[in-house]
Design an enzyme around this catalytic site. Structure first.
Site, PDB file in Angstrom:
ATOM      1  N   LYS A 127       0.877  -1.186   0.000  1.00  0.00           N
ATOM      2  CA  LYS A 127       0.000   0.000   0.000  1.00  0.00           C
ATOM      3  C   LYS A 127       0.899   1.217   0.000  1.00  0.00           C
ATOM      4  CE  LYS A 127      -4.443   0.950   0.088  1.00  0.00           C
ATOM      5  NZ  LYS A 127      -5.601   0.187  -0.411  1.00  0.00           N
ATOM      6  N   ASP A 167      -7.048   4.339  -4.483  1.00  0.00           N
ATOM      7  CA  ASP A 167      -7.685   4.205  -3.162  1.00  0.00           C
ATOM      8  C   ASP A 167      -8.298   5.579  -2.895  1.00  0.00           C
ATOM      9  OD1 ASP A 167      -7.758   2.233  -0.660  1.00  0.00           O
ATOM     10  OD2 ASP A 167      -7.358   4.203   0.171  1.00  0.00           O
TER      11      ASP A 167
HETATM   12  P1  NDP Z   1     -12.879   7.870  -2.566  1.00  0.00           P
HETATM   13  O1  NDP Z   1     -11.831   8.870  -2.357  1.00  0.00           O
HETATM   14  O2  NDP Z   1     -13.430   7.656  -3.915  1.00  0.00           O
HETATM   15  O3  NDP Z   1     -14.106   8.122  -1.586  1.00  0.00           O
HETATM   16  C1  NDP Z   1     -13.926   8.171  -0.211  1.00  0.00           C
HETATM   17  C2  NDP Z   1     -15.249   8.525   0.424  1.00  0.00           C
HETATM   18  O4  NDP Z   1     -15.123   8.362   1.837  1.00  0.00           O
HETATM   19  C3  NDP Z   1     -15.668   9.977   0.191  1.00  0.00           C
HETATM   20  O5  NDP Z   1     -17.051  10.067   0.186  1.00  0.00           O
HETATM   21  C4  NDP Z   1     -15.066  10.669   1.399  1.00  0.00           C
HETATM   22  O6  NDP Z   1     -15.725  11.868   1.752  1.00  0.00           O
HETATM   23  C5  NDP Z   1     -15.260   9.645   2.484  1.00  0.00           C
HETATM   24  N1  NDP Z   1     -14.182   9.795   3.497  1.00  0.00           N
HETATM   25  C6  NDP Z   1     -12.852   9.624   3.310  1.00  0.00           C
HETATM   26  N2  NDP Z   1     -12.174   9.875   4.425  1.00  0.00           N
HETATM   27  C7  NDP Z   1     -13.092  10.200   5.334  1.00  0.00           C
HETATM   28  C8  NDP Z   1     -13.018  10.563   6.685  1.00  0.00           C
HETATM   29  N3  NDP Z   1     -11.834  10.654   7.332  1.00  0.00           N
HETATM   30  N4  NDP Z   1     -14.184  10.815   7.317  1.00  0.00           N
HETATM   31  C9  NDP Z   1     -15.379  10.708   6.675  1.00  0.00           C
HETATM   32  N5  NDP Z   1     -15.498  10.387   5.388  1.00  0.00           N
HETATM   33  C10 NDP Z   1     -14.389  10.145   4.728  1.00  0.00           C
HETATM   34  O7  NDP Z   1     -12.257   6.476  -1.996  1.00  0.00           O
HETATM   35  P2  NDP Z   1     -12.713   4.985  -2.279  1.00  0.00           P
HETATM   36  O8  NDP Z   1     -14.172   4.940  -2.455  1.00  0.00           O
HETATM   37  O9  NDP Z   1     -11.821   4.428  -3.303  1.00  0.00           O
HETATM   38  O10 NDP Z   1     -12.321   4.275  -0.897  1.00  0.00           O
HETATM   39  C11 NDP Z   1     -13.225   4.158   0.201  1.00  0.00           C
HETATM   40  C12 NDP Z   1     -12.773   3.028   1.098  1.00  0.00           C
HETATM   41  O11 NDP Z   1     -12.733   1.797   0.366  1.00  0.00           O
HETATM   42  C13 NDP Z   1     -11.381   3.178   1.709  1.00  0.00           C
HETATM   43  O12 NDP Z   1     -11.365   2.588   2.996  1.00  0.00           O
HETATM   44  C14 NDP Z   1     -10.514   2.331   0.781  1.00  0.00           C
HETATM   45  O13 NDP Z   1      -9.325   1.898   1.401  1.00  0.00           O
HETATM   46  C15 NDP Z   1     -11.456   1.182   0.501  1.00  0.00           C
HETATM   47  N6  NDP Z   1     -11.155   0.404  -0.692  1.00  0.00           N
HETATM   48  C16 NDP Z   1     -11.084   1.001  -1.919  1.00  0.00           C
HETATM   49  C17 NDP Z   1     -10.809   0.240  -3.037  1.00  0.00           C
HETATM   50  C18 NDP Z   1     -10.857   0.822  -4.406  1.00  0.00           C
HETATM   51  O14 NDP Z   1     -10.810   0.041  -5.363  1.00  0.00           O
HETATM   52  N7  NDP Z   1     -10.957   2.120  -4.589  1.00  0.00           N
HETATM   53  C19 NDP Z   1     -10.490  -1.196  -2.918  1.00  0.00           C
HETATM   54  C20 NDP Z   1     -10.708  -1.744  -1.600  1.00  0.00           C
HETATM   55  C21 NDP Z   1     -10.996  -0.942  -0.541  1.00  0.00           C
HETATM   56  P3  NDP Z   1     -14.974  13.276   1.520  1.00  0.00           P
HETATM   57  O15 NDP Z   1     -15.063  13.528   0.055  1.00  0.00           O
HETATM   58  O16 NDP Z   1     -15.742  14.230   2.347  1.00  0.00           O
HETATM   59  O17 NDP Z   1     -13.561  13.093   2.010  1.00  0.00           O
END
Ligand code: NDP
Length: 446
Positions: A127, A167
């Site tokens: 990562k 991510d």
């Molecule tokens: P994005 O950046 O596309 O979206 C993240 C979302 O989560 C946004 O809505 C964001 O809101 C919210 N968010 C992030 N940090 C916080 C925080 N500290 N508090 C509250 N809300 C938060 O990321 P992904 O959708 O790609 O990833 C989301 C999760 O899924 C993560 O845990 C990631 O590790 C996991 N994941 C992702 C994969 C992928 O293929 N992308 C694969 C496997 C797991 P805001 O815009 O307000 O920050």
């Protein structure tokens, strides 16, 4: 509870990695499942497999300097933790978020080892990312940051070495800028160096949807073992990024109604069910906040700074970030009649929350199993790049669905084998650990 034989190992991990609370949490979660494994497999203790797996093979930390649109100079920190390559090249996403630090990258890399093992595909675990905050930055600023980040990272990655993906804060746009810079520095069109690429330049169809879709496929498998389906279920999905959006789309396609989603500013409550096309327009096309969705959709409520988990539901999918669902939230969900939880995010439920779900006997799919569809489809993208082929959407989605059903079955069977039927946490941890540990023994002391 950690088995007393493993307590000393955990104490040593904490001593060696001071202050890295998320990394401690992730290792503790796995060690709690391993007591029975070491009793059954004495060779693992002889080869010191647990402390070996908890030590990354390589940790890279570097400076990233870049200029904003007004000529201001910024300094960020970049990370890549190459945790384990026993099963294949290191594989795992890059996260750009101000909260990123070594502990977060290590917890994510550690989880990734077992997740990747569960897919059955030949990929190791890693990562990386940066404490760079993309929010409010122009396209040009994002490009300059990505170029600077890759100017260091390029010497550590490659299709046979380490293959990053996206991510939080890293999607197709960022992968594009990084791929462009890699190509420019190395003078090689090496498609297999990054996954999550655009489909016109080496990306796989379904990769963008895969984590969210896969989480829903895993959820449907869990429900099936209980004679249930998603049809007519009310769902909560936290977040509104890549994983959340695609989970919402697949849930809706499968007959469920998603009544709420969120971002870090607030919660949208849409009792009629989220309008996926409008949410995509707001979040992906216009890159706005979910409050904007609420403004454009009549009958929808917006709770600034609100808590999504107090809204009654049948099913919950935390899809935002780590530790977003506490023990108290878990108790609220259970009290409101929630029957299943599938983690789209990595470690979104605290240790206490997981215990609440397991004690209540609801179906609980931990992230390292439930959200493995993203990395699995990344591995399918690598296969297509290696054979210079591109598969159709339907074919790739059917491969994803098969992989998720297989992961579910592996976790279910392993949990049963170790006397914990229905406990997907135990099943995922043991099945992932066993595959990696056996490979490491086969490869000798390296
Ligand atoms: P994005 O950046 O596309 O979206 C993240 C979302 O989560 C946004 O809505 C964001 O809101 C919210 N968010 C992030 N940090 C916080 C925080 N500290 N508090 C509250 N809300 C938060 O990321 P992904 O959708 O790609 O990833 C989301 C999760 O899924 C993560 O845990 C990631 O590790 C996991 N994941 C992702 C994969 C992928 O293929 N992308 C694969 C496997 C797991 P805001 O815009 O307000 O920050």
């Amino acid at each position: 509870m950690i088995d007393e034989k493993l307590e000393a190992i955990y104490a040593e991990i904490v001593r060696l990695n001071p202050g890295e609370v998320e990394f401690h949490q992730a290792t503790r979660d796995v060690l709690e499942s391993l007591g029975l494994v070491v009793a059954k497999h004495p060779e693992f203790a002889r080869h010191r497999m647990i402390p070996r797996i908890c030590e990354p093979e390589r940790q890279i930390i570097f400076r990233v300097t870049w200029q904003d649109d007004h000529g201001g100079v910024h300094i960020n920190r970049g990370y890549r933790v190459e945790f384990n390559s026993a099963l294949g090249p290191y594989k795992g996403g890059l996260r750009f978020h101000p909260s990123v630090n070594l502990s977060i990258v290590k917890f994510l890399g550690f989880e990734q080892i077992f997740k990747n093992a569960l897919t059955g595909l030949p990929i190791g675990g890693a990562k990386g990312g940066s404490n760079f905050d993309p929010k409010g930055r122009s396209d040009d600023e994002i490009m300059r940051f990505c170029q600077s980040f890759m100017t260091e990272l390029y010497r550590h990655v490659g299709e046979y070495t380490d293959v990053p993906a996206g991510d939080i804060g890293v999607g197709r746009r960022e992968i594009g800028y990084m791929f462009g810079q890699y190509k420019r520095i190395t003078n090689r069109y090496e498609s297999g160096v990054l996954t999550g690429k655009g489909v016109d330049w080496g990306g796989a169809l379904v990769r963008e949807e895969a984590t969210g879709y896969g989480t829903v496929f895993f959820l449907a498998e869990m429900l099936k073992t209980r004679g249930e389906t998603l049809d007519g279920k009310d769902c909560l999905v936290s977040g509104s990024g890549n994983v959340a959006l695609n989970a919402i789309e697949k849930l809706t396609q499968m007959g469920a109604r998603v009544v709420a989603c969120s971002d870090s500013d607030g919660v949208v409550h849409d009792p009629d069910g989220i309008d996926v096309a409008l949410l995509r327009q707001v979040k992906e096309v216009e890159r706005l906040r979910v409050s904007e969705y609420a403004q454009r959709r009549p009958g929808t409520g917006y709770i600034r700074g609100g808590q999504i988990w107090s809204i009654p539901c049948d099913v919950a999918l935390p899809c935002a970030t780590q530790n977003e669902l506490s023990g108290k939230d878990a108790a609220t969900l259970v009290a409101n009649g929630c029957i299943a939880v599938a983690e789209g995010a990595n470690m979104p439920t605290t240790g206490e929350g997981v215990r609440v779900f397991l004690d209540a006997g609801i179906a609980f799919g931990p992230g390292k199993a439930a959200n493995a569809g993203g990395v699995a489809t990344s591995a399918l993208e690598m296969q297509q790049n290696a054979s210079r082929d591109s598969w159709t959407f339907d074919y790739t989605e059917s491969r994803l669905a098969r992989i998720m059903a297989d992961i579910h079955e592996t976790c279910r069977q392993t949990a049963e084998e170790f006397g914990a039927p229905g406990n997907y946490v135990v099943g995922a941890n043991i099945a992932g650990f066993r595959r990696v540990a056996r490979a490491m023994i086969d490869l000798g002391l390296i």
